[in-house]
Write an enzyme that holds these catalytic residues in place. Structure first.
Site, PDB file in Angstrom:
ATOM      1  N   GLY A 243       0.814  -1.214   0.000  1.00 50.74           N
ATOM      2  CA  GLY A 243       0.000   0.000   0.000  1.00 50.74           C
ATOM      3  C   GLY A 243       0.846   1.261   0.000  1.00 50.74           C
ATOM      4  O   GLY A 243       0.533   2.222  -0.678  1.00 50.74           O
ATOM      5  N   THR A 469       4.334  -6.402   5.519  1.00 50.99           N
ATOM      6  CA  THR A 469       5.408  -5.994   6.425  1.00 50.99           C
ATOM      7  C   THR A 469       5.860  -7.102   7.361  1.00 50.99           C
ATOM      8  O   THR A 469       6.897  -6.967   8.016  1.00 50.99           O
ATOM      9  CB  THR A 469       4.942  -4.806   7.274  1.00 50.99           C
ATOM     10  OG1 THR A 469       3.739  -5.177   7.960  1.00 50.99           O
ATOM     11  CG2 THR A 469       4.657  -3.591   6.400  1.00 50.99           C
ATOM     12  N   ASN A 594      12.157  -8.721  14.966  1.00 53.10           N
ATOM     13  CA  ASN A 594      12.395  -9.842  14.055  1.00 53.10           C
ATOM     14  C   ASN A 594      13.405  -9.383  13.012  1.00 53.10           C
ATOM     15  O   ASN A 594      13.068  -8.631  12.101  1.00 53.10           O
ATOM     16  CB  ASN A 594      11.094 -10.288  13.385  1.00 53.10           C
ATOM     17  CG  ASN A 594      11.282 -11.506  12.492  1.00 53.10           C
ATOM     18  OD1 ASN A 594      12.291 -11.670  11.818  1.00 53.10           O
ATOM     19  ND2 ASN A 594      10.277 -12.378  12.466  1.00 53.10           N
ATOM     20  N   PRO A 595      14.662  -9.781  13.134  1.00 53.25           N
ATOM     21  CA  PRO A 595      15.682  -9.289  12.207  1.00 53.25           C
ATOM     22  C   PRO A 595      15.387  -9.593  10.745  1.00 53.25           C
ATOM     23  O   PRO A 595      15.725  -8.811   9.861  1.00 53.25           O
ATOM     24  CB  PRO A 595      16.950 -10.016  12.673  1.00 53.25           C
ATOM     25  CG  PRO A 595      16.697 -10.361  14.104  1.00 53.25           C
ATOM     26  CD  PRO A 595      15.226 -10.632  14.199  1.00 53.25           C
ATOM     27  N   THR A 597      12.333  -9.911   9.088  1.00 58.08           N
ATOM     28  CA  THR A 597      11.341  -9.011   8.501  1.00 58.08           C
ATOM     29  C   THR A 597      11.788  -7.555   8.595  1.00 58.08           C
ATOM     30  O   THR A 597      11.450  -6.745   7.733  1.00 58.08           O
ATOM     31  CB  THR A 597       9.978  -9.193   9.192  1.00 58.08           C
ATOM     32  OG1 THR A 597      10.113  -8.970  10.601  1.00 58.08           O
ATOM     33  CG2 THR A 597       9.436 -10.593   8.958  1.00 58.08           C
ATOM     34  N   LYS A 664      10.520   0.833  17.890  1.00 57.10           N
ATOM     35  CA  LYS A 664      10.154   1.985  17.072  1.00 57.10           C
ATOM     36  C   LYS A 664       9.734   1.469  15.694  1.00 57.10           C
ATOM     37  O   LYS A 664      10.031   0.344  15.323  1.00 57.10           O
ATOM     38  CB  LYS A 664      11.328   2.950  16.923  1.00 57.10           C
ATOM     39  CG  LYS A 664      11.809   3.573  18.236  1.00 57.10           C
ATOM     40  CD  LYS A 664      13.002   4.493  18.014  1.00 57.10           C
ATOM     41  CE  LYS A 664      13.489   5.111  19.313  1.00 57.10           C
ATOM     42  NZ  LYS A 664      14.675   5.988  19.137  1.00 57.10           N
ATOM     43  N   GLY A 667       9.073   0.718   9.093  1.00 62.71           N
ATOM     44  CA  GLY A 667       8.569   0.599   7.726  1.00 62.71           C
ATOM     45  C   GLY A 667       8.936   1.759   6.828  1.00 62.71           C
ATOM     46  O   GLY A 667       8.934   1.618   5.602  1.00 62.71           O
ATOM     47  N   GLU A 668       9.243   2.930   7.418  1.00 66.46           N
ATOM     48  CA  GLU A 668       9.419   4.114   6.582  1.00 66.46           C
ATOM     49  C   GLU A 668      10.799   4.756   6.657  1.00 66.46           C
ATOM     50  O   GLU A 668      11.221   5.434   5.714  1.00 66.46           O
ATOM     51  CB  GLU A 668       8.339   5.142   6.948  1.00 66.46           C
ATOM     52  CG  GLU A 668       6.972   4.673   6.477  1.00 66.46           C
ATOM     53  CD  GLU A 668       5.820   5.453   7.074  1.00 66.46           C
ATOM     54  OE1 GLU A 668       5.221   6.261   6.350  1.00 66.46           O
ATOM     55  OE2 GLU A 668       5.513   5.233   8.262  1.00 66.46           O
TER      56      GLU A 668
END
Length: 719
Positions: A243, A469, A594-595, A597, A664, A667-668
């Site tokens: 998305g 993700t 989770n290293p 992902t 933290k 994703g961005e």
């Protein structure tokens, strides 16, 4: 054996922080995962929207006769006969409600047929008459419609000023006054926007499968638009094919699918063709930047001004907060950060991965590189010298800030050459560049429910959305850790509006928000199990959590993730092509849960930054008013051949001021600063500063072969 506290395996707590593979990986690679357009419901029909072919005006007629005469056509909805919608906060969803056309591509009708091919043929047969009006789609500095909004995206004040930045700039021994331009950008997720709606008239219930980033908000919006109690609406999004922000709010395809299902009395799928997406699902608005930096000879900043000019639509105001990251990054007393916007006849811009930070940090970090050149200083050392002890804008202490550690670690891993001259390999110029990164910590209220079953397994329910993700996997790890059980003992249910409410998968807030609720629910269940004696009842035991009070508490700390990008590029002096040879990032983003992902997320963001730097751009045609690049043949996203072996590393942070997991968002931040690092490397390789993205061969060749001007636009550089 019953899952009592005496039998909980404390060794299972190691599941959190382990590189666990995605739980849905097998379903995705085998094709058994079903997406919104793949719901094979009985008697399903298909809808195909009709886009407006004018840039601004009004509909004067809609002729549907030829469309309705085609075999298998069930109907054509138009503004003259479509159901009237209830109110909503988003005017972009008020489709087929009036005759106005605010921009090219606005949906003016919907054809519905038994087959997808029939719906498309019917849509092509619809004839729409228009009355056109003059239009304006061109953003420019000095536009007469420019104004300063009260707020920008994220609820930040549009304008902030400290001290006297103009006087401090005038007095600075070393000054940089530069302008940068970022074009419109498009999200282009792998799965186009789609929805399958099923209106059950007998039950008065609406079920929708939507490709979205959060079903809780979609349910609320649909209930309002179609005047239904929320309990009579179910929204499902078990699998979503990406998305990047464009699915963070409901989109018109969803409304059209529900309209059509109620009109035809059958399930209806509306899947947008990719060519429609540029005009319908949002885009990153173009931004024009002016950055002024003043410094002492030792590199200490004395003045910072970041002015942003951007566009919004005539339908809804959306202002990219591109000057906001300058309020976070560097220690400077005299500063001004401000935004101006003009409403044009364009599609409504919206969220795209790291809105604000992505274009804003491109400009700021490029200007910092130019300041380093003017000072004769290593760009890494310039940033270290201006590290901030407290957040410059608010004065709040940072909950944790390891920017300097990221810079140092990245320089070591990359073999940072400092200000060493570029090297030449035949026709190739090779240079290196770097940039810093930041992204704020967002947390939203969420609910979750944990259930212990008599067979020793657990079910955890939370209305999260996994948009690729790895949320399904990481939330299961959080649950297993809190319960103290093996990961394979935990099943997770998500992507259903009937589950405990959760926020959208956006703002890098998903894991922190949903995970907090999952942790609390599982902790509460563990406490309840500890008080329970004997076998569990046949129905098991449950516990719930709602983090509304905890998540809404205002933190006294400034909470941000930080990072550093390093890039090596080659520039072909014959073709003008720039290619990235190496890209390395180091991030400080709290505890990495989770290293496997996490690395995927960091690298994905860095790839998008590469595309932003070198290939991606939207062009608004001033004559026709639409985007010229409307598919992946014209809008060039990076492919395998464009992407080198990218390295993503991190510094483990222990920040107790975040959430129970200490995490933290990740994703961005990977995209933030990546384009600047690549642009700085191109500048170092060529000795020319290009300030307009993307850095395409034509622009590079012009810079290499043209007169020795400060940049590709002839605007002033360092002063």
């Amino acid at each position: 054996m019953s899952p009592t506290s005496a039998t909980l395996d404390t060794a299972a707590r190691t599941s959190l922080g382990a590189p666990v593979p995605r739980r849905e990986a097998h379903d995705k690679v085998t094709g058994s995962a079903r997406y919104a357009a793949e719901q094979n419901l009985p008697r399903r029909a298909y809808g195909w929207p009709v886009p407006a072919t004018i840039a601004r005006g009004r509909i004067t007629s809609v002729d549907t006769a030829a469309a309705l005469a085609l075999p298998g056509v069930l109907g054509v909805l138009t503004p003259y006969d479509a159901p009237r919608l209830g109110p909503s906060d988003d005017p972009t969803l008020q489709v087929l409600q009036d005759l106005r056309v605010p921009h090219r591509g606005w949906h003016v009708a919907l054809a519905v047929a038994d087959t997808l091919e029939g719906a498309r043929a019917a849509a092509d047969a619809v004839r729409v008459g228009y009355e056109t009006e003059p239009h304006d789609v061109t953003l420019r500095e000095g536009h007469p419609g420019l104004y300063t909004p009260e707020e920008v995206n994220g609820g930040y004040p549009a304008h902030r000023e400290h001290g006297d930045p103009d006087a401090a700039f005038a007095a600075a021994p070393v000054r940089v006054d530069v302008r940068y331009s970022v074009p419109p950008l498009h999200n282009h997720a792998m799965e186009p926007h789609a929805a399958t709606a099923d209106w059950d008239a007998a039950r008065g219930h609406l079920t929708v499968h939507d490709s979205c980033q959060g079903t809780t908000v979609v349910r609320a919006v649909l209930a309002g638009l179609f005047r239904l109690p929320q309990e009579r609406v179910t929204v499902l999004a078990e699998h979503v094919g990406g998305g990047f922000g464009s699915k963070g709010t409901p989109r018109p395809h969803l409304v059209l699918a529900v309209m059509a299902s109620r009109h035809c009395g059958r399930p209806v799928t509306v899947a947008l063709p990719r060519q429609h997406m540029a005009a319908i699902v949002g885009h990153r608005a173009p931004t024009l930047h002016r950055v002024r930096l003043g410094a002492r000879p030792d590199g200490a900043l004395t003045s910072l001004t970041h002015e942003v000019t951007t566009h919004t639509s005539q339908v809804r105001e959306f202002v990219e907060q591109a000057a906001v990251p300058a309020r976070v990054m560097y220690a400077v007393q005299d500063s001004r950060t401000t935004h101006r916007v003009t409403a044009l006849d364009v599609p409504t811009p919206s969220w795209m991965r790291a809105p604000g930070e992505t274009p804003g940090m491109y400009a700021l970090e490029s200007a910092m590189d130019e300041l380093a050149d003017a000072l004769g200083m290593d760009p890494v050392e310039l940033r270290v010298r201006n590290d901030a002890a407290t957040e410059p804008d608010s004065g709040h202490p940072f909950s944790s800030r390891h920017l300097v550690e990221c810079l140092r670690e990245g320089a070591t891993r990359f073999g940072w050459p400092g200000r060493r001259p570029p090297r030449r390999e035949g026709p190739l110029l090779v240079g290196s560049g770097m940039a810093a990164a930041t992204y704020p910590v967002y947390i939203a209220p969420a609910g979750a429910r944990a259930h212990a079953r008599p067979d020793g397994t657990y079910l955890v329910e939370v209305n999260a959305t996994d948009i690729g993700t790895g949320a399904r996997t990481v939330l299961s790890q959080i649950a297993a850790d809190a319960l103290g059980v093996p990961l394979d003992a935990v099943a997770l249910s998500l992507g259903n509006s009937a589950l405990p409410a959760g926020p959208v998968a956006g703002g890098s807030a998903g894991t922190a928000s949903w995970g907090w609720a999952v942790h609390d629910a599982c902790t509460a269940l563990t406490d309840r199990l500890a008080r329970h004696h004997g076998p569990l009842p046949g129905t098991g035991l449950s516990a719930s959590a709602d983090t509304t009070q905890s998540a809404k508490q205002k933190s006294p700390y400034a909470r941000h993730a930080f990072g550093a990008h390093f890039a090596e590029v080659q520039v072909d002096t014959v073709t003008g092509e720039a290619r990235v040879r190496r890209l390395l990032g180091v991030f400080a983003a709290g505890r990495i849960l989770n290293p496997r992902t996490a690395r995927s997320q960091f690298i994905g963001g860095m790839v998008m930054g590469l595309g932003m730097a070198l290939t991606e751009h939207g062009t608004l045609d001033p004559a026709f008013g639409d985007f010229a690049e409307r598919d992946l043949a014209a809008y060039h996203v990076p492919v395998n051949a464009d992407v080198p072996a990218i390295e993503a590393h991190w510094i483990e942070e222990h920040d107790k001021h975040l959430n129970p997991m200490g995490s933290k968002g990740i994703g961005e931040i990977g995209i933030v600063g990546a384009a600047a690092a690549i642009g700085n490397a191109v500048s170092q390789a060529t000795g020319r500063r290009l300030r307009q993205l993307p850095l395409t061969p034509d622009r590079i060749l012009t810079a290499l072969t043209g007169p020795d001007t400060p940049d590709d636009t002839g605007r002033p550089g360092p002063v």
